[in-house]
Design a protein around this motif. Structure first.
Motif, PDB file in Angstrom:
ATOM      1  N   GLY A   1      10.652   7.444  68.650  1.00 53.13           N
ATOM      2  CA  GLY A   1      10.101   6.256  68.002  1.00 53.13           C
ATOM      3  C   GLY A   1      11.188   5.236  67.717  1.00 53.13           C
ATOM      4  N   GLY A   2      12.321   5.713  67.185  1.00 51.58           N
ATOM      5  CA  GLY A   2      13.412   4.810  66.846  1.00 51.58           C
ATOM      6  C   GLY A   2      13.974   4.115  68.073  1.00 51.58           C
ATOM      7  N   LEU A   3      14.186   4.888  69.148  1.00 47.75           N
ATOM      8  CA  LEU A   3      14.731   4.288  70.366  1.00 47.75           C
ATOM      9  C   LEU A   3      13.734   3.329  71.002  1.00 47.75           C
ATOM     10  CD1 LEU A   3      16.570   7.291  72.048  1.00 47.75           C
ATOM     11  CD2 LEU A   3      17.568   5.321  70.882  1.00 47.75           C
ATOM     12  N   GLY A   4      12.435   3.708  70.965  1.00 46.96           N
ATOM     13  CA  GLY A   4      11.411   2.821  71.515  1.00 46.96           C
ATOM     14  C   GLY A   4      11.435   1.469  70.832  1.00 46.96           C
ATOM     15  N   ALA A   5      11.600   1.492  69.494  1.00 45.28           N
ATOM     16  CA  ALA A   5      11.600   0.238  68.751  1.00 45.28           C
ATOM     17  C   ALA A   5      12.796  -0.625  69.114  1.00 45.28           C
ATOM     18  CB  ALA A   5      11.599   0.532  67.255  1.00 45.28           C
ATOM     19  N   VAL A   6      13.939   0.026  69.330  1.00 39.26           N
ATOM     20  CA  VAL A   6      15.152  -0.727  69.640  1.00 39.26           C
ATOM     21  C   VAL A   6      14.976  -1.557  70.911  1.00 39.26           C
ATOM     22  CG1 VAL A   6      17.534  -0.421  70.413  1.00 39.26           C
ATOM     23  CG2 VAL A   6      16.722   0.783  68.415  1.00 39.26           C
ATOM     24  N   SER A   7      14.181  -1.015  71.868  1.00 40.90           N
ATOM     25  CA  SER A   7      14.058  -1.695  73.156  1.00 40.90           C
ATOM     26  C   SER A   7      13.070  -2.855  73.127  1.00 40.90           C
ATOM     27  CB  SER A   7      13.613  -0.683  74.215  1.00 40.90           C
ATOM     28  OG  SER A   7      12.278  -0.331  73.973  1.00 40.90           O
ATOM     29  N   GLN A   8      12.372  -3.068  72.024  1.00 42.55           N
ATOM     30  CA  GLN A   8      11.285  -4.050  72.000  1.00 42.55           C
ATOM     31  C   GLN A   8      11.712  -5.395  71.441  1.00 42.55           C
ATOM     32  OE1 GLN A   8       8.238  -3.609  73.276  1.00 42.55           O
ATOM     33  NE2 GLN A   8       8.825  -1.550  73.923  1.00 42.55           N
ATOM     34  N   TYR A   9      11.010  -6.440  71.888  1.00 47.29           N
ATOM     35  CA  TYR A   9      11.239  -7.764  71.318  1.00 47.29           C
ATOM     36  C   TYR A   9       9.967  -8.385  70.766  1.00 47.29           C
ATOM     37  CZ  TYR A   9      16.078  -9.005  71.690  1.00 47.29           C
ATOM     38  OH  TYR A   9      17.408  -9.108  71.451  1.00 47.29           O
ATOM     39  N   HIS A  10       8.936  -7.556  70.599  1.00 44.50           N
ATOM     40  CA  HIS A  10       7.674  -8.035  70.071  1.00 44.50           C
ATOM     41  C   HIS A  10       7.560  -7.498  68.646  1.00 44.50           C
ATOM     42  CE1 HIS A  10       3.325  -8.107  69.398  1.00 44.50           C
ATOM     43  NE2 HIS A  10       3.250  -9.031  70.335  1.00 44.50           N
ATOM     44  N   TYR A  11       7.346  -8.407  67.703  1.00 42.29           N
ATOM     45  CA  TYR A  11       7.363  -8.053  66.278  1.00 42.29           C
ATOM     46  C   TYR A  11       6.519  -6.825  65.986  1.00 42.29           C
ATOM     47  CZ  TYR A  11       7.964  -9.571  61.366  1.00 42.29           C
ATOM     48  OH  TYR A  11       8.309  -9.677  60.053  1.00 42.29           O
ATOM     49  N   ARG A  12       5.244  -6.902  66.395  1.00 43.59           N
ATOM     50  CA  ARG A  12       4.355  -5.820  66.006  1.00 43.59           C
ATOM     51  C   ARG A  12       4.601  -4.554  66.824  1.00 43.59           C
ATOM     52  NH1 ARG A  12      -1.797  -7.268  65.138  1.00 43.59           N
ATOM     53  NH2 ARG A  12      -1.574  -8.728  66.840  1.00 43.59           N
ATOM     54  N   ARG A  13       5.145  -4.689  68.037  1.00 46.57           N
ATOM     55  CA  ARG A  13       5.438  -3.483  68.810  1.00 46.57           C
ATOM     56  C   ARG A  13       6.631  -2.722  68.210  1.00 46.57           C
ATOM     57  NH1 ARG A  13       3.351  -2.399  73.815  1.00 46.57           N
ATOM     58  NH2 ARG A  13       5.257  -1.549  74.621  1.00 46.57           N
ATOM     59  N   ILE A  14       7.599  -3.467  67.683  1.00 49.28           N
ATOM     60  CA  ILE A  14       8.698  -2.793  66.976  1.00 49.28           C
ATOM     61  C   ILE A  14       8.143  -1.982  65.816  1.00 49.28           C
ATOM     62  CG2 ILE A  14      10.756  -3.168  65.575  1.00 49.28           C
ATOM     63  CD1 ILE A  14      11.369  -5.600  67.192  1.00 49.28           C
TER      64      ILE A  14
ATOM     65  N   TYR B   1      18.786  -1.025  62.186  1.00 53.79           N
ATOM     66  CA  TYR B   1      19.099  -1.931  63.284  1.00 53.79           C
ATOM     67  C   TYR B   1      17.878  -2.747  63.687  1.00 53.79           C
ATOM     68  CZ  TYR B   1      19.948  -3.510  68.020  1.00 53.79           C
ATOM     69  OH  TYR B   1      20.032  -4.276  69.138  1.00 53.79           O
ATOM     70  N   SER B   2      16.721  -2.087  63.825  1.00 51.11           N
ATOM     71  CA  SER B   2      15.507  -2.812  64.215  1.00 51.11           C
ATOM     72  C   SER B   2      15.131  -3.853  63.179  1.00 51.11           C
ATOM     73  CB  SER B   2      14.331  -1.853  64.375  1.00 51.11           C
ATOM     74  OG  SER B   2      14.606  -0.904  65.330  1.00 51.11           O
ATOM     75  N   MET B   3      15.246  -3.475  61.917  1.00 53.76           N
ATOM     76  CA  MET B   3      14.860  -4.405  60.859  1.00 53.76           C
ATOM     77  C   MET B   3      15.806  -5.612  60.849  1.00 53.76           C
ATOM     78  SD  MET B   3      12.148  -3.372  59.602  1.00 53.76           S
ATOM     79  CE  MET B   3      11.483  -2.228  60.767  1.00 53.76           C
ATOM     80  N   ILE B   4      17.100  -5.333  61.068  1.00 52.88           N
ATOM     81  CA  ILE B   4      18.055  -6.437  61.106  1.00 52.88           C
ATOM     82  C   ILE B   4      17.785  -7.331  62.301  1.00 52.88           C
ATOM     83  CG2 ILE B   4      20.498  -6.980  61.454  1.00 52.88           C
ATOM     84  CD1 ILE B   4      21.174  -4.638  59.737  1.00 52.88           C
ATOM     85  N   LYS B   5      17.333  -6.686  63.407  1.00 52.31           N
ATOM     86  CA  LYS B   5      17.005  -7.482  64.589  1.00 52.31           C
ATOM     87  C   LYS B   5      15.866  -8.451  64.269  1.00 52.31           C
ATOM     88  CE  LYS B   5      15.005  -5.653  68.372  1.00 52.31           C
ATOM     89  NZ  LYS B   5      14.984  -4.826  69.582  1.00 52.31           N
ATOM     90  N   ILE B   6      14.811  -7.946  63.641  1.00 52.24           N
ATOM     91  CA  ILE B   6      13.707  -8.842  63.273  1.00 52.24           C
ATOM     92  C   ILE B   6      14.220  -9.934  62.335  1.00 52.24           C
ATOM     93  CG2 ILE B   6      11.471  -9.013  62.124  1.00 52.24           C
ATOM     94  CD1 ILE B   6      10.833  -6.253  62.988  1.00 52.24           C
ATOM     95  N   TRP B   7      15.046  -9.515  61.370  1.00 47.69           N
ATOM     96  CA  TRP B   7      15.556 -10.471  60.375  1.00 47.69           C
ATOM     97  C   TRP B   7      16.344 -11.593  61.048  1.00 47.69           C
ATOM     98  CZ3 TRP B   7      15.382 -12.506  55.756  1.00 47.69           C
ATOM     99  CH2 TRP B   7      16.515 -13.168  55.240  1.00 47.69           C
ATOM    100  N   THR B   8      17.300 -11.225  61.890  1.00 49.57           N
ATOM    101  CA  THR B   8      18.124 -12.274  62.515  1.00 49.57           C
ATOM    102  C   THR B   8      17.296 -13.118  63.476  1.00 49.57           C
ATOM    103  OG1 THR B   8      18.851 -10.536  63.991  1.00 49.57           O
ATOM    104  CG2 THR B   8      20.448 -11.293  62.415  1.00 49.57           C
ATOM    105  N   GLN B   9      16.422 -12.463  64.250  1.00 48.93           N
ATOM    106  CA  GLN B   9      15.696 -13.219  65.270  1.00 48.93           C
ATOM    107  C   GLN B   9      14.628 -14.119  64.661  1.00 48.93           C
ATOM    108  OE1 GLN B   9      16.175 -13.242  68.617  1.00 48.93           O
ATOM    109  NE2 GLN B   9      17.945 -11.901  68.442  1.00 48.93           N
ATOM    110  N   ALA B  10      13.827 -13.572  63.746  1.00 51.10           N
ATOM    111  CA  ALA B  10      12.680 -14.349  63.268  1.00 51.10           C
ATOM    112  C   ALA B  10      13.053 -15.266  62.118  1.00 51.10           C
ATOM    113  CB  ALA B  10      11.558 -13.404  62.846  1.00 51.10           C
ATOM    114  N   TYR B  11      13.973 -14.827  61.257  1.00 52.92           N
ATOM    115  CA  TYR B  11      14.185 -15.566  60.022  1.00 52.92           C
ATOM    116  C   TYR B  11      15.537 -16.279  59.984  1.00 52.92           C
ATOM    117  CZ  TYR B  11      10.224 -12.724  58.722  1.00 52.92           C
ATOM    118  OH  TYR B  11       8.994 -12.134  58.714  1.00 52.92           O
ATOM    119  N   TRP B  12      16.566 -15.635  60.498  1.00 56.87           N
ATOM    120  CA  TRP B  12      17.920 -16.112  60.243  1.00 56.87           C
ATOM    121  C   TRP B  12      18.393 -17.124  61.284  1.00 56.87           C
ATOM    122  CZ3 TRP B  12      20.284 -16.012  55.893  1.00 56.87           C
ATOM    123  CH2 TRP B  12      21.651 -16.211  55.818  1.00 56.87           C
TER     124      TRP B  12
END
Lengths: 115, 505
Positions: B288-301, B422-433
């Motif tokens: 699950g963790g690795l799957g999320a890392v590979s995604q760039y879709h908010y809800r798929r992560i 890492y995934s959460m930071i990815k969403i944070w930097t991409q969507a918000y930061w």
């Protein structure tokens, strides 16, 4: 009798799995139906198969010679539920066919693309 | 003062009646909204009263229709069930409120609200069922409602997701049914309390086989490691309110069922079953963790993370100590709140940012600081940063793992935590930061009633996350009591049969 039932259940499971592994959506639905029937028959065979001896209790009756009516009641419930699920699944594949224009499951990849 | 016996039926009755009223008010949409929301609020109140009652007086059971225990339908609630019911009530209200703004008019006219209430009824019924076949029926109630909710609106992606979801869940039902049938053939009963006694003397090999059949059936619903593929394909397709309630409740019903049968029924060959559970837990976390890392879709992560976090819950069960089970319960509660909230936030992000694609989002920290802050609370809780709720849940699990000397699983859990962060930071930097990508400037949505309806439930759930973190001592205490009840099957049997049963441990 048990042997025949075992063979029927096994065949139904095998046929169900085989159908699910086809690509066609229609075969998928038939396969799911067969799996449900297989489970129902399995439950049926759990209740001591007896012919021509209704489970009515009276004095001096040998309980082991009767079939257990409970699995049959369970199957009745399971059939009704399975019927509902099947009906929904059939409407769903019809909708998918209208919307996507194919009944090939390999074409249904829109949800797994990155976007 | 409501009698406890009656109180035990209410979590099923309230959504059922609300659903019927919502059907009756089919054409008056405003009335339907009021009915649905009132029903959800009532459900929360009822479950809270039930929780308080069980916290004070211990587990409760009721024989529906007064048919005595192994013959009739038994409803049973211990502290674990009561906690889950409160969660169902809380989510029912929060997501119900959010859905007023999120579900479009077409879906409302097609019967969203009745289905929503029936879904809640199925979930509550599954938590209360004291009989394997009854559990099957509640699962089906929940499934049928979820099938329709998932496909409602008939967008192409929704329909494709629904095909995968429906197929795998119907297969799971067939396996569940077959397992229930064989169980009846082996033990001659389907009442869980009765089974708990009868399976003690049944042949170990058959019981273990049955345990594995149930594990597969519930594992599909809970999205365990090799069986989870339907989840990331389906959960990001329906409207946000639907994915939020699914992510919060449906997989957790699967986990609840696994915990129930593996603490009450299949405790004979523990060395074997716990080893399998432990391996599955680790693999579920990692994939699950690795799957999320590979995604760039908010809800798929977020969808992949649901799977990953199911691993932590199963880890608590697999370690099978009071502390580990308490950790698992705490983790379930924390995860239900934080994960649902993240889905709701993803919906608001899409509302203000116009997309779920992280590459197209950006700059929301500047434009929506409140939203970004709320995201941060839930995301950091999910990753397990102190003092938020996830930290305490993970700490308890890891402490239990160290005590049980299961270092491999502890290491995996900690490593996957980093992946989550890492995934959460990815969403944070991409969507918000990051700065907003070169695109047409989107006007900010007006701060009207729609804004309040969307933000109020998110704030409520964020407040719950913070409260769980700050009041961790109380909640851990409750979780430990619940875990001790789970590890004492004779308590279940005595409560259902109303007498003391000797020879159980």
């Amino acid at each position: 009798m048990e042997m025949i039932m075992a063979l029927i259940v096994g065949t139904l499971y095998a046929a169900g799995v085989y159908m699910i592994r086809r690509r066609s959506l229609v075969k998928l639905i038939i396969g799911l139906g067969l799996l449900g029937h297989a489970s129902n028959m399995l439950i049926f065979s759990m209740g001591n198969l007896v012919r021509g001896n209704p489970p009515l209790l009276h004095e001096g009756i040998d309980l082991a010679s009767l079939a257990d009516p409970l699995p049959q009641a369970l199957i009745l419930t399971a059939i009704v539920i399975g019927f509902g699920a099947q009906a929904f699944a059939i409407v769903l594949i019809r909708r998918v066919y209208q919307r996507v224009g194919t009944d090939d499951m390999d074409q249904l990849i829109a949800t797994d693309k990155p976007r | 003062m409501i009698p406890t016996k009656f109180l035990l039926i209410l979590p099923i009755l309230v959504p059922f009646l609300t659903g019927i009223l919502a059907v009756l008010s089919w054409h008056q949409r405003n009335l339907q909204r009021v009915v649905s929301l009132t029903g959800s609020a009532l459900l929360l109140v009822v479950t809270l009263i039930l929780f308080q009652r069980i916290d004070r007086f211990g587990p409760q059971a009721v024989q529906v229709g007064n048919w005595q225990a192994p013959f009739g339908i038994t409803l049973y609630a211990d502290l674990f069930a009561a906690i889950m019911l409160v969660m169902a009530g809380l989510l029912g209200l929060a997501v119900g409120l959010y859905s007023l703004a999120n579900i479009d008019e077409m879906r409302q006219r097609l019967g969203f609200y009745p289905l929503y209430q029936i879904l809640l009824m199925g979930v509550c019924g599954s938590f209360l069922a004291g009989d394997i076949f009854n559990l099957y029926v509640w699962f089906e109630v929940m499934l049928i409602a979820s099938f329709v909710l998932l496909a409602l609106g008939s967008e192409r992606r929704q329909l494709e997701g629904a095909i995968k979801y429906v197929t795998l869940n119907l297969m799971s039902s067939a396996i569940f049914l077959a397992a229930a049938g064989i169980l009846y053939g082996v033990a001659g009963s389907l009442n869980m309390a009765d089974l708990a006694m009868r399976l003690r003397t049944a042949p170990v090999g058959v019981v273990t086989t049955l345990a594995m059949m149930f594990l597969v059936a519930f594992g599909i619903k809970a999205a365990l490691f090799p069986l989870f593929s339907w989840l990331p394909s389906a959960y990001h397709t329906p409207p946000t309110a639907v994915s939020a309630i699914f992510s919060g409740l449906l997989t957790k019903v699967g986990v609840y069922a696994i915990v129930r049968v593996f603490t009450l029924l299949f405790v004979q060959d523990q060395a074997y079953t716990q080893a399998i559970l432990l391996i599955l837990a680790a693999l579920t976390m990692v994939t699950g963790g690795l799957g999320a890392v590979s995604q760039y879709h908010y809800r798929r992560i977020l969808s992949f993370h649901i799977t990953s976090q199911i691993g932590y819950m199963v880890m608590g069960l697999a370690l099978f100590t009071p502390l580990a089970l308490a950790g698992a319960i705490l983790y379930i509660v924390h995860n239900i709140i934080a994960k649902t909230n993240l889905f709701l936030i993803s919906g608001i992000t899409e509302w203000v940012g116009g997309s779920y694609d992280l590459k197209k989002l950006g700059g929301l920290y500047v434009r929506q600081p409140l939203l970004a802050g709320l995201f941060l609370v839930s995301a950091l809780a999910l990753a397990g940063l102190p003092p938020l709720s996830g930290f305490w849940a993970k700490l308890t699990l890891i402490k239990a793992g160290l005590e049980a000397q299961a270092y491999l699983i502890v290491g995996t859990a900690l490593l996957v935590s980093l992946l989550t962060l890492y995934s959460m930071i990815k969403i944070w930097t991409q969507a918000y930061w990051k700065a907003q990508p070169e695109m047409v400037e989107r006007p900010l949505p007006p701060r009207g009633i729609g804004w309040v309806i969307r933000f109020a439930p998110v704030m409520l759930l964020a407040a719950c996350t913070i409260a769980l973190g700050l009041g961790a001592e109380y909640f851990l205490d409750v979780a430990q009591t619940a875990a001790n009840q789970l590890l004492n099957p004779s308590l279940y049997v005595e409560t259902v049969f109303g007498t003391f049963v000797g020879g159980m441990h």
